[in-house]
Scaffold this active site. Structure first.
Site, mmCIF file in Angstrom:
data_model
loop_
_atom_site.group_PDB
_atom_site.id
_atom_site.type_symbol
_atom_site.label_atom_id
_atom_site.label_comp_id
_atom_site.label_asym_id
_atom_site.label_seq_id
_atom_site.Cartn_x
_atom_site.Cartn_y
_atom_site.Cartn_z
ATOM 1 N N ARG A 105 -3.788 -3.196 -5.326
ATOM 2 C CA ARG A 105 -2.235 -3.521 -5.186
ATOM 3 C C ARG A 105 -2.427 -4.784 -4.281
ATOM 4 O O ARG A 105 -2.166 -4.157 -2.950
ATOM 5 C CB ARG A 105 -1.495 -1.851 -5.168
ATOM 6 C CG ARG A 105 0.292 -2.156 -4.228
ATOM 7 C CD ARG A 105 0.686 -1.396 -3.883
ATOM 8 N NE ARG A 105 0.491 -0.248 -4.561
ATOM 9 C CZ ARG A 105 0.443 0.748 -4.362
ATOM 10 N NH1 ARG A 105 0.364 1.672 -3.352
ATOM 11 N NH2 ARG A 105 0.472 1.936 -5.516
ATOM 12 N N ASP B 259 -2.205 3.812 -0.028
ATOM 13 C CA ASP B 259 -1.488 3.072 0.758
ATOM 14 C C ASP B 259 -1.942 2.306 1.878
ATOM 15 O O ASP B 259 -2.864 2.744 2.470
ATOM 16 C CB ASP B 259 -0.111 4.125 0.804
ATOM 17 C CG ASP B 259 1.112 4.020 -0.318
ATOM 18 O OD1 ASP B 259 0.557 2.810 -1.232
ATOM 19 O OD2 ASP B 259 1.785 4.880 -0.536
#
Length: 308
Positions: free
Chosen positions: A185, A135
Site C-alpha cells: 500500500r 500499517d
C-alpha cells in the site's frame, strides 16, 4: 503549516483533552470513524461491500505501552475476523494492523511480542479467507515493521505493508518489495517527520509518490494505490497502461468518509476500490491526522463546532 501544527498537537495530552472534550467533536469523528464496536465495523462492512466496494478494517489504537493491552488488541482483531468469516467475503475484506498497537513499543521485547500477536491475527485472517496489511507509523518504526513483515511472510505470504512516499528511504523500500506476490500500500505519509528523513513540501511529496508508484507498477507485486488525488489517479492509469497492468493487477484505496463519490465512480468503471474503515474508541490520533491531511477536513470540523 496548519497540518504540522495539528500533527504536533496530536501528541500533546492537553490538546487531546481539549479536542476530545468538545461535545460536537464526536459528530465530526463519525464522518471518519465507523463506530466504536465490532458490530459497528461489521455494519459498515456490510454497507460498503453491498455497494461493490472492498474494505480494510483498522481497530484504532497505537503506541501501546502494556503487554496486556497489546494482547487485548490482538483479541479484538481475532474477534472481528471471526465475524467477517461469517460474512464469507474472502479477500474483499482485510484488516490493517499497527504493530505499535500489538506490542512493538514494548522495549527490547517489543518486536517479538508484536510478531507473536500479529501471527495470531494472521491465523484468524487465514481462517476467514482475509488478508492482513501492516500499517506503517513514524520513521523510527520502519525497520522494525519490515522485519516483522519478513517473518510473517514466511507463513503468511500475502501479508501486505504500507510504505510512506514522503520518507527519503521509501524508493529503495519499494524496489525491495516490488516482487511477485508482494502486496504494498503506497501512501503519502501522515506523521510529523523531521526534514532530515522526509520531504516536507507538498509538491515534493507528490513527486516522491509518483516515483514510488512507478517502481511498484513496473515490478511484479500488487500495488495498492492509496490516494484521493485526481491527478495521482490519472498518473496511476497512465502507468498501469505503460506497464501492461489490467484493472485486476492493482487497486485503489481511500479513507472511510472521504471522497465517497470518487469511490463509487472508480468502482463503476471496473476498478477495485478498498475503503479503509477504522473503528474503536481510541480515535484521537487517527482523527487528528485526517484533519492535518486536508484543509477541507479542518473546515468541516470548524463548521460543525459552529453549528453550521
Amino acid at each position: 503549516m496548519l497540518g504540522s501544527l495539528l500533527l504536533a498537537g496530536s501528541r500533546v495530552p492537553l490538546v487531546r483533552r481539549a479536542v476530545s472534550g468538545v461535545p460536537l467533536t464526536r459528530t465530526v469523528v463519525d464522518r471518519f470513524v465507523a463506530g466504536e464496536t465490532p458490530q459497528d465495523a461489521v455494519e459498515a462492512v456490510r454497507r460498503l461491500t453491498g455497494a461493490g466496494l472492498t474494505v480494510s478494517i483498522d481497530h484504532l489504537g497505537e503506541e501501546t505501552r502494556d503487554a496486556g493491552a497489546a494482547a487485548d488488541t490482538a483479541r479484538a482483531y481475532t474477534t472481528l475476523l471471526g465475524a467477517l468469516r461469517e460474512l464469507d467475503l474472502g479477500d474483499r475484506a482485510e484488516v490493517s494492523v499497527k504493530l505499535s498497537a500489538v506490542g512493538q513499543a514494548l522495549g527490547a521485547d517489543g518486536d517479538a511480542i508484536a510478531l507473536e500477536n500479529a501471527r495470531r491475527i494472521c491465523e484468524a485472517a487465514r481462517a476467514a479467507g482475509a488478508d492482513v496489511t501492516l500499517d506503517m507509523e513514524d520513521h523510527t518504526t520502519v525497520d522494525s515493521t519490515l522485519g516483522v513483515l519478513r517473518a510473517l511472510r514466511g507463513d503468511f505470504p500475502r501479508t501486505g505493508v504500507a510504505l510512506q512516499a514522503y520518507l527519503f528511504r521509501s524508493e529503495a523500500d519499494c524496489r525491495d518489495l516490488a516482487h511477485e506476490g508482494s502486496r504494498v500500500r503506497l501512501v503519502k505519509g501522515a506523521y510529523a517527520e523531521p526534514a532530515s528523513v522526509a520531504h516536507r513540501d507538498r509538491a515534493e511529496v507528490d513527486k516522491a509518490y509518483v516515483r514510488c508508484l512507478r517502481i511498484l507498477m513496473a515490478g511484479g507485486g500488487y500495488p495498492m494505490v492509496a490516494t484521493h488525488d485526481d491527478r495521482l489517479i490519472s498518473i496511476t492509469e497512465l502507468l498501469a497502461d505503460r506497464f501492461g497492468r489490467s484493472r485486476g493487477d492493482y487497486e485503489y484505496q481511500m479513507l472511510y468518509g472521504i471522497r465517497t463519490d470518487k469511490q463509487q465512480s472508480l468502482t463503476g468503471a471496473g476498478h477495485t476500490v478498498r475503503v479503509y474503515v477504522p473503528y474503536g474508541d481510541d480515535w484521537y490520533g487517527y482523527f487528528m491526522r485526517r484533519l492535518a491531511e486536508r484543509p477541507a477536513n479542518v473546515a468541516f470540523f470548524l463548521r460543525a463546532l459552529g453549528g453550521k
